[in-house]
Design an enzyme around this catalytic site. Structure first.
Site, short mmCIF file in Angstrom:
data_model
loop_
_atom_site.label_atom_id
_atom_site.label_comp_id
_atom_site.label_asym_id
_atom_site.label_seq_id
_atom_site.Cartn_x
_atom_site.Cartn_y
_atom_site.Cartn_z
N HIS A 1 0.75 -1.28 0.09
CA HIS A 1 0.12 0.02 -0.07
C HIS A 1 0.88 1.32 -0.05
O HIS A 1 2.10 1.19 0.38
CB HIS A 1 -0.95 -0.05 1.13
CG HIS A 1 -2.06 1.06 1.42
ND1 HIS A 1 -1.73 2.05 2.19
CD2 HIS A 1 -3.10 0.86 1.22
CE1 HIS A 1 -2.70 3.10 1.66
NE2 HIS A 1 -3.82 2.18 1.40
N ASP B 1 2.41 -4.87 7.67
CA ASP B 1 1.27 -3.85 7.69
C ASP B 1 0.26 -4.89 7.69
O ASP B 1 -0.34 -5.61 6.81
CB ASP B 1 1.25 -3.31 6.44
CG ASP B 1 -0.05 -2.60 5.82
OD1 ASP B 1 -1.02 -2.66 6.58
OD2 ASP B 1 0.03 -1.74 4.86
N GLN C 1 -5.16 -4.96 6.82
CA GLN C 1 -6.47 -5.89 6.03
C GLN C 1 -6.28 -7.13 6.90
O GLN C 1 -7.13 -8.11 6.37
CB GLN C 1 -6.15 -6.15 4.66
CG GLN C 1 -6.21 -4.92 3.86
CD GLN C 1 -7.29 -4.15 4.11
OE1 GLN C 1 -8.57 -4.76 4.38
NE2 GLN C 1 -7.67 -2.82 3.54
N LYS D 1 -10.83 -0.09 10.32
CA LYS D 1 -11.31 -1.07 9.41
C LYS D 1 -11.76 -2.30 10.22
O LYS D 1 -11.94 -3.51 9.51
CB LYS D 1 -9.92 -1.50 8.57
CG LYS D 1 -9.47 -0.40 7.80
CD LYS D 1 -8.27 -0.59 6.91
CE LYS D 1 -7.74 0.36 6.34
NZ LYS D 1 -8.24 0.67 5.16
N CYS E 1 -4.64 2.88 -3.48
CA CYS E 1 -3.40 3.17 -3.02
C CYS E 1 -2.22 2.15 -3.48
O CYS E 1 -1.40 2.01 -2.64
CB CYS E 1 -3.40 3.57 -1.68
SG CYS E 1 -4.61 4.93 -1.02
N1 PLP Z 1 -2.36 -0.63 4.43
C1 PLP Z 1 -3.23 -1.21 4.02
C2 PLP Z 1 -2.96 -2.81 3.40
C3 PLP Z 1 -4.35 -0.94 3.64
O1 PLP Z 1 -5.25 -1.40 2.98
C4 PLP Z 1 -4.67 0.40 4.05
C5 PLP Z 1 -5.78 1.16 3.85
O2 PLP Z 1 -6.65 1.00 2.90
C6 PLP Z 1 -3.64 1.14 4.69
C7 PLP Z 1 -2.33 0.57 4.94
C8 PLP Z 1 -3.82 2.73 5.35
O3 PLP Z 1 -4.71 2.41 6.37
P1 PLP Z 1 -5.08 4.01 7.10
O4 PLP Z 1 -5.57 4.65 5.76
O5 PLP Z 1 -6.03 3.58 8.08
O6 PLP Z 1 -3.74 4.39 7.42
#
Ligand code: PLP
Length: 414
Positions: free
Chosen positions: A129, A206, A209, A232, A372
């Protein structure tokens, strides 16, 4: 409501706890399939935050009065609850951030800027991401460290041979997504962490998800850092968490400064408070921490294993229904234990944004765009994809509505 007595997860009953899922647009009940972006909030979480504002709203850091005492205890104990939920040793290893993105930045600034230099390498995956990809890219530019990417194969899985090739003694940090928000791939994170550790590199996972929909044990994974977001996982926006091994966090310098994180300040210098407060300057997200605890209680009452099974089943159903359509291209691995609860796809001849707009006419909420993950979309050879992502309250009937709406899109655009 207790969910414990249910043999299998009863999504229909669970939906009742979500006021927003009762909403209608043009007489059609909303079908919310945008859960990878943000999940909806059940009543107990809304109530917990409302109770906080009604009963014990005050600033934390242990003011003398009753309200501050109560708020402080709730806020501090929220760290313990999160630690327990993800298998961390204690509150010292849990830092509240705004979200996953801020957790990535915290490590990148506090550790990366101080520790990386020319000759060092940061290894990411092609399915990162932007939260991690852009962050490490910028830290690389500022420190002279190289950023490298583990390839994905044709099925959207990581090429683990390439991972073993790329991670070397020059690697200082591996940062990998646990579950891809675009492909749905569940990565073998323990294996990746082991490879990193074999080369004395640190590993950041990370979990944005993953934590919402499966049991996660950071100690079993042996991650050095692990991050996720409250919004989430049936919790509020504005709060996320960074897990870090205590000895690493202790050695790191804060990158945000101010009140609430200091031990002693003089006109010349300052020293830092204990973990986790050292990394939480200013007035923190108190109501959100209370809401996050309520979300964790609510999820655990259902059972993380059951949530995973339910998501996998719905995603499998969606995958199979979409696969049966000749003009649909699906991204990511086939249904199975290494695919999470989302399906990214494109309908031939219809831009993903147009598709999402037609879906919206049917009150079906999906996401369209690059999610993203622009470099990953470049690799897939598309500028955008549509994504249906599922959570604990979604049903097969909702997937049927998504499939039914495809015909309208064909008629109008294809
Ligand atoms: N990492 C992953 C895999 C994500 O799906 C997301 C959000 O869609 C993020 C990071 C970023 O999350 P946040 O917008 O809550 O910082």
């Amino acid at each position: 409501m207790s969910h414990q007595n249910l043999e299998t997860l009863d999504a229909e009953a669970i939906r009742e706890e979500f006021p927003i899922l009762q909403r209608e647009f043009d007489g059609q009940q909303v079908v919310y399939l945008d859960n990878a972006a943000t999940t909806q909030t059940p009543e107990p979480v809304i109530d917990a935050m409302s109770d906080y504002y009604r009963e014990y709203n005050a600033n934390v850091h242990r003011g003398i009065h009753h309200l501050s005492q109560e708020a402080s205890i709730a806020y501090e104990e929220a760290h313990d609850r999160v630690a327990e939920f993800i298998g961390a040793a204690g509150r010292e290893e849990v830092i509240f951030t705004k979200n996953t993105t801020e957790a990535e930045n915290l490590v990148a600034y506090s550790w990366g800027l101080n520790e990386l230099g020319p000759g060092d390498e940061v290894v990411l995956t092609e399915m990162e991401h932007h939260a991690s990809l852009v962050t490490w890219q910028q830290i690389g530019k500022r420190t002279g460290a190289d950023v490298k990417y583990i390839r994905i194969d044709e099925d959207g899985r990581l090429d683990m041979d390439h991972a073993r090739e790329l991670i070397t003694d020059d690697t200082a940090m591996l940062s990998a997504v646990h579950v891809s928000n675009t492909l749905g791939t569940v990565n073998p994170v323990s294996e990746l962490v082991d490879i990193a550790h074999d080369h004395d590199a640190l590993a950041f996972i990370d979990g944005a998800q993953a934590v919402p929909n499966r049991p996660v044990d950071v100690e079993a994974i042996d991650a050095d850092f692990y991050a996720f977001s409250g919004h989430k996982m049936a919790g509020p926006t504005g709060i996320g968490a960074l897990y870090g091994k205590q000895h690493l966090l202790e050695a790191m310098q804060p990158y945000l400064y101010g009140g609430g994180m200091i031990r002693k300040v003089t006109f010349e210098d300052s020293t830092w408070d204990d973990l986790p407060w050292k990394f939480e300057p200013g007035t923190p997200q108190i109501a959100e921490a209370v809401g996050l605890v309520a979300a964790i209680d609510w999820l655990e009452d259902i059972g993380m294993e059951r949530i995973r099974t339910h998501e996998e089943e719905i995603a499998r159903y969606a995958y199979e229904r979409l696969e049966a359509e000749d003009d649909v291209e699906i991204y990511g691995p086939e249904p199975g234990p290494d695919r999470g609860g989302l399906v990214g796809f494109n309908l031939e001849g219809v831009h993903a944004h147009d598709l999402a707009s037609i879906m919206n006419d049917h009150a079906v909420a999906i996401r369209a765009g690059d999610h993203c993950t622009q470099p990953l979309h470049d690799k897939l050879g598309v500028s955008a994809s549509a994504r249906a992502s599922f959570y604990v309250y979604n049903t097969r009937e909702e997937v049927d509505k998504l499939i039914a709406a495809l015909d309208d899109a064909r008629e109008l655009f294809a």
